[in-house]
Design an enzyme around this catalytic site. Sequence first.
Site, mmCIF file in Angstrom:
data_model
loop_
_atom_site.group_PDB
_atom_site.id
_atom_site.type_symbol
_atom_site.label_atom_id
_atom_site.label_comp_id
_atom_site.label_asym_id
_atom_site.label_seq_id
_atom_site.Cartn_x
_atom_site.Cartn_y
_atom_site.Cartn_z
ATOM 1 N N GLY A 1 51.334 17.302 13.053
ATOM 2 C CA GLY A 1 50.270 17.699 13.799
ATOM 3 C C GLY A 1 49.735 16.416 14.604
ATOM 4 O O GLY A 1 49.285 16.603 15.725
ATOM 5 N N ALA A 2 49.800 15.309 14.075
ATOM 6 C CA ALA A 2 49.561 14.084 14.807
ATOM 7 C C ALA A 2 50.056 13.900 15.847
ATOM 8 O O ALA A 2 49.973 13.186 16.922
ATOM 9 C CB ALA A 2 49.475 12.990 13.824
ATOM 10 N N GLY B 1 13.866 5.417 14.699
ATOM 11 C CA GLY B 1 13.148 6.997 14.501
ATOM 12 C C GLY B 1 13.988 7.704 15.569
ATOM 13 O O GLY B 1 15.160 7.155 15.998
ATOM 14 N N GLY B 2 13.261 8.651 16.303
ATOM 15 C CA GLY B 2 13.983 9.542 17.243
ATOM 16 C C GLY B 2 14.357 8.614 18.420
ATOM 17 O O GLY B 2 15.399 9.123 19.252
#
Length: 522
Positions: free
Chosen positions: A407-408, A172-173
């Site tokens: 770009g890499a 859960g949270g």
Amino acid sequence: MNGVRREIEELRRVVEEAKLGGGVEAIGRQHSSGKLTARERLELLFDDGKYTEFDMLVTHRATEFGMSEKKAYGDGVVTAFGRVSGRNVVGIAQDFTFMGGSVGEMHAAKIVKAMQFALSVGVPVVFLNDSGGARIQEGVDSLKGYGEIFHMNVTASGSIPQIAVIMGPCAGGAVYSPALMDFIIMVSKTSYMFITGPRVVKVAIGEEVTEYELGGAEVQASRSGVAHFVAGDDREAIEIVKRLLSYLPSNSLELPPRVETGDDPYREEPYLDNVIPEDTAKPYNMYEIILRIVDRDTFLEVQKDFAKNAIVGFARLDGYTVCVVANNPLYYMGSLDIDSSDKIARFVRFCDSFNIPIVTFVDVPGFVPGTFQEHRGIIRHGAKIIYAYAEATVPKLTVIVRKAYGGAYIALGSKHLGADFVMAWPTAEIAVMGPEAAAEIVWRKELQAIKNENERTELLKKLAEEYRRRLTTPYYAASRGYIDAVIEPSQTRKTLVEALHLFITKREIRARPPKKHGLIPL
Ligand code: HXC
């Protein structure tokens, strides 16, 4: 005075009772499920098994659902401080023996206080999780407690190292406190993490899945990238914590400890002169490069089973902690995808937060193409790497070993994003794209004019070679100062060590505009 005073005897009785947490039977169940108790875990963490516990006598004050009769000292969590390898650390260990380590109002208040201690003095916090989640009988008080823990995690983020170890349920949270910390170590078989458990999954979407298939250590370490390390058992998990801490400063205002490793900083590695295959389309083992360059036996890989096309981890160079980032040509030829972008960007930001120089080994043909990556947002994720490197003010040293395309090339520690010292091996290829693809575009008309396919392929090969010779060699980039030095691979360690010695005292001289915070693409 003879004997022990009554009051002191009473204190000892209370302390002994508190140490039993949820009681002898529950301790037995904890052991038989292959888990240690909270205090046994803290004993393993702290030097000589010694630590100072605080808030040992805290109890909850809930009354609903018979809670007044259900109390134990400590309220299901042990908070303590002590030394790990001689340095102060705050430890938090949930005690599953009392109400399954569930988080109520006072349990949470103890955790928040422990984190406040750590933050106020600037020491790491290690949180050993073993909990059934929100204490159901305490309702919204429990949620308030979680919220305050999360708030503290965020406040402490980037100021002190935060390490979470998952040694039991975490559902859960509850998963968000570990997720907000810097590293997550999960224990194989006895731990799991998920937002919604198998029962709810079945009801909601009809999917049948076990706890371990859904969120076991192996899944979270390899598929989701939520976990950074997997340990075989509780002991091994704590060993990983100690090893991790050994690379880190206690807080963001300090430098990491330098350690004598006994490895010759000027060691040459002739093996590296031949590690890159003649055929540039062939992969090789990047680990061979990393392990030969850093101080012997110091590489600690992070997220080793996740996004294997990138390698990240801590190591030492002449005893200094460094963060290593590298492409791994064995997967996608080292291209970057969504997961590897997240992995690299997160690691770079951690290292920058804690004053750890970044050493990048580049062999990257670009970003992985195709609809799968584009439609899931490779643009957004790839941008994180650029953001992280550009934002980082720690020393940034880069070694281009082979491909550095497009770009890499820019993203991975290039001069243009503020790298301090960029080296290239003579095998480096630095270009907008691969020579074959480039030649096809530059000489498209000439190539289309040839009708015979064999002749066309021959010409393409020749033109690609010409492109490679004229534009992709490291000498072209070096002639413009984008590369500080073209070096023989065997000399990499000593060049890196010398550069590190120079740049370790680097001060940020580039002015940054005043702002609240930037917006890393999420
Ligand atoms: C109160 C809890 C508890 C909880 C366990 N216990 N979880 N008490 N609140 N959340 C108690 C059990 O009642 C039991 O008490 C003891 O702890 C040990 O639990 P067992 O079930 O016997 O242990 P085990 O078989 O190992 O199973 C562990 C478990 C299971 C899988 C965690 O207890 C379980 O499913 N618990 C509920 C989990 C849950 O739904 N939590 C809420 C999640 S939502 P006795 O007295 O019998 O010894 C959530 C939201 C957080 O956490 C939101 C934050 C933002």
